[in-house]
Scaffold this motif. Structure first.
Motif, PDB file in Angstrom:
ATOM      1  N   ILE A  81       1.042  -1.222  -0.348  1.00  0.00           N
ATOM      2  CA  ILE A  81      -0.136  -0.185   0.239  1.00  0.00           C
ATOM      3  C   ILE A  81       0.779   1.263  -0.347  1.00  0.00           C
ATOM      4  O   ILE A  81       1.998   1.502   0.938  1.00  0.00           O
ATOM      5  N   ASN A  82       0.725   1.757  -0.893  1.00  0.00           N
ATOM      6  CA  ASN A  82       1.496   3.224  -1.073  1.00  0.00           C
ATOM      7  C   ASN A  82       1.059   4.415  -0.485  1.00  0.00           C
ATOM      8  O   ASN A  82      -0.648   5.139  -1.491  1.00  0.00           O
ATOM      9  N   TRP A  83       0.426   5.199  -0.358  1.00  0.00           N
ATOM     10  CA  TRP A  83      -0.288   6.125   0.598  1.00  0.00           C
ATOM     11  C   TRP A  83      -0.239   7.913  -0.161  1.00  0.00           C
ATOM     12  O   TRP A  83      -1.653   8.149   0.062  1.00  0.00           O
ATOM     13  N   VAL A  84       0.662   7.823  -0.355  1.00  0.00           N
ATOM     14  CA  VAL A  84       0.865   8.924  -0.612  1.00  0.00           C
ATOM     15  C   VAL A  84       0.065   9.186  -3.030  1.00  0.00           C
ATOM     16  O   VAL A  84      -0.674   9.636  -3.206  1.00  0.00           O
ATOM     17  N   VAL A  85      -0.013   7.986  -3.563  1.00  0.00           N
ATOM     18  CA  VAL A  85      -0.385   7.761  -4.923  1.00  0.00           C
ATOM     19  C   VAL A  85      -1.293   6.994  -4.850  1.00  0.00           C
ATOM     20  O   VAL A  85      -2.213   6.709  -5.631  1.00  0.00           O
ATOM     21  N   LEU A 120     -10.575   2.818   2.386  1.00  0.00           N
ATOM     22  CA  LEU A 120      -9.203   2.878   2.745  1.00  0.00           C
ATOM     23  C   LEU A 120      -8.722   4.390   2.152  1.00  0.00           C
ATOM     24  O   LEU A 120      -7.361   4.577   1.258  1.00  0.00           O
ATOM     25  N   ASN A 121      -9.936   4.903   0.912  1.00  0.00           N
ATOM     26  CA  ASN A 121      -9.262   6.002  -0.156  1.00  0.00           C
ATOM     27  C   ASN A 121      -8.870   5.373  -1.441  1.00  0.00           C
ATOM     28  O   ASN A 121      -7.851   7.023  -1.472  1.00  0.00           O
ATOM     29  N   LEU A 122      -8.354   4.157  -1.551  1.00  0.00           N
ATOM     30  CA  LEU A 122      -7.170   3.862  -2.342  1.00  0.00           C
ATOM     31  C   LEU A 122      -7.536   4.757  -3.541  1.00  0.00           C
ATOM     32  O   LEU A 122      -9.148   4.532  -3.907  1.00  0.00           O
ATOM     33  N   ASN A 123      -6.740   5.203  -4.626  1.00  0.00           N
ATOM     34  CA  ASN A 123      -7.241   5.698  -6.075  1.00  0.00           C
ATOM     35  C   ASN A 123      -6.727   4.434  -7.440  1.00  0.00           C
ATOM     36  O   ASN A 123      -7.982   4.100  -7.750  1.00  0.00           O
TER      37      ASN A 123
END
Length: 179
Positions: A81-85, A120-123
């Protein structure tokens, strides 16, 4: 969670050791996965499970369980998981042979995507799948994944090199209702 789902997630627990150890030593299961099969000792499995059942900000490790009797039938992960991207890598397997091909894998992918995008609000969620695993590829396509590339001779399975497909889905493409 929508009523039509016959599974639910829970965190992996140390008391899952017997099942995860059995699954991680199942060559038939690994024939469908990208990783190479290797025998795993009970001690190594206990250490792996201890690490995976603890909190870490860059992965989510879940047990797939049947709604009817809370039976643990497989695992689902969001890794890297990359929280920036706002992206992650999806991994899933139904470990119990008697539950494979019953639609639980599709439901697990749908629930994991729901968690990734809505909680988690991932894109973006990506995955890698063996290019000859047609059943898994169809499942991923049905829930909205698109093939983004091919990694040639990327893994070695039973002495043969195999291609791997890279697939991904964006939050904007994800449908929250079951198809």
């Amino acid at each position: 969670m929508p009523a039509q789902f016959k599974i639910f997630f829970r965190a992996l627990e140390e008391n899952d050791l017997e099942r995860t150890h059995r699954w991680h030593n199942d060559p038939d299961l690994y024939s469908t996965l990208g990783d190479s099969f290797r025998f795993v000792s009970r001690t190594a499995e206990a250490e792996w499970l201890r690490r995976k059942s603890g909190y870490t900000p860059d992965e989510v490790n879940l047990a797939i369980c049947l709604q009817t009797r809370a039976e643990h039938i497989g695992n689902a992960y969001l890794r890297e998981i990359n929280w920036v991207v706002r992206k992650a890598s999806l991994h899933i397997f139904v470990g119990s042979k008697e539950h494979r091909g019953s639609g639980y894998g599709k439901q697990a992918v749908q629930l994991l995507l729901r968690h990734a995008f809505l909680d988690l609000n991932l894109n973006r969620v990506g995955l890698e799948v063996l290019a000859d695993n047609e059943q898994a590829i169809r499942l991923y396509e049905r829930v909205g994944f698109r093939t983004e590339g091919r990694l040639r001779s990327h893994v070695c399975k039973e002495g043969r090199f195999k291609d791997v497909l890279v697939m991904g889905i964006l939050r904007a493409e994800f449908k929250t209702t079951e198809r």
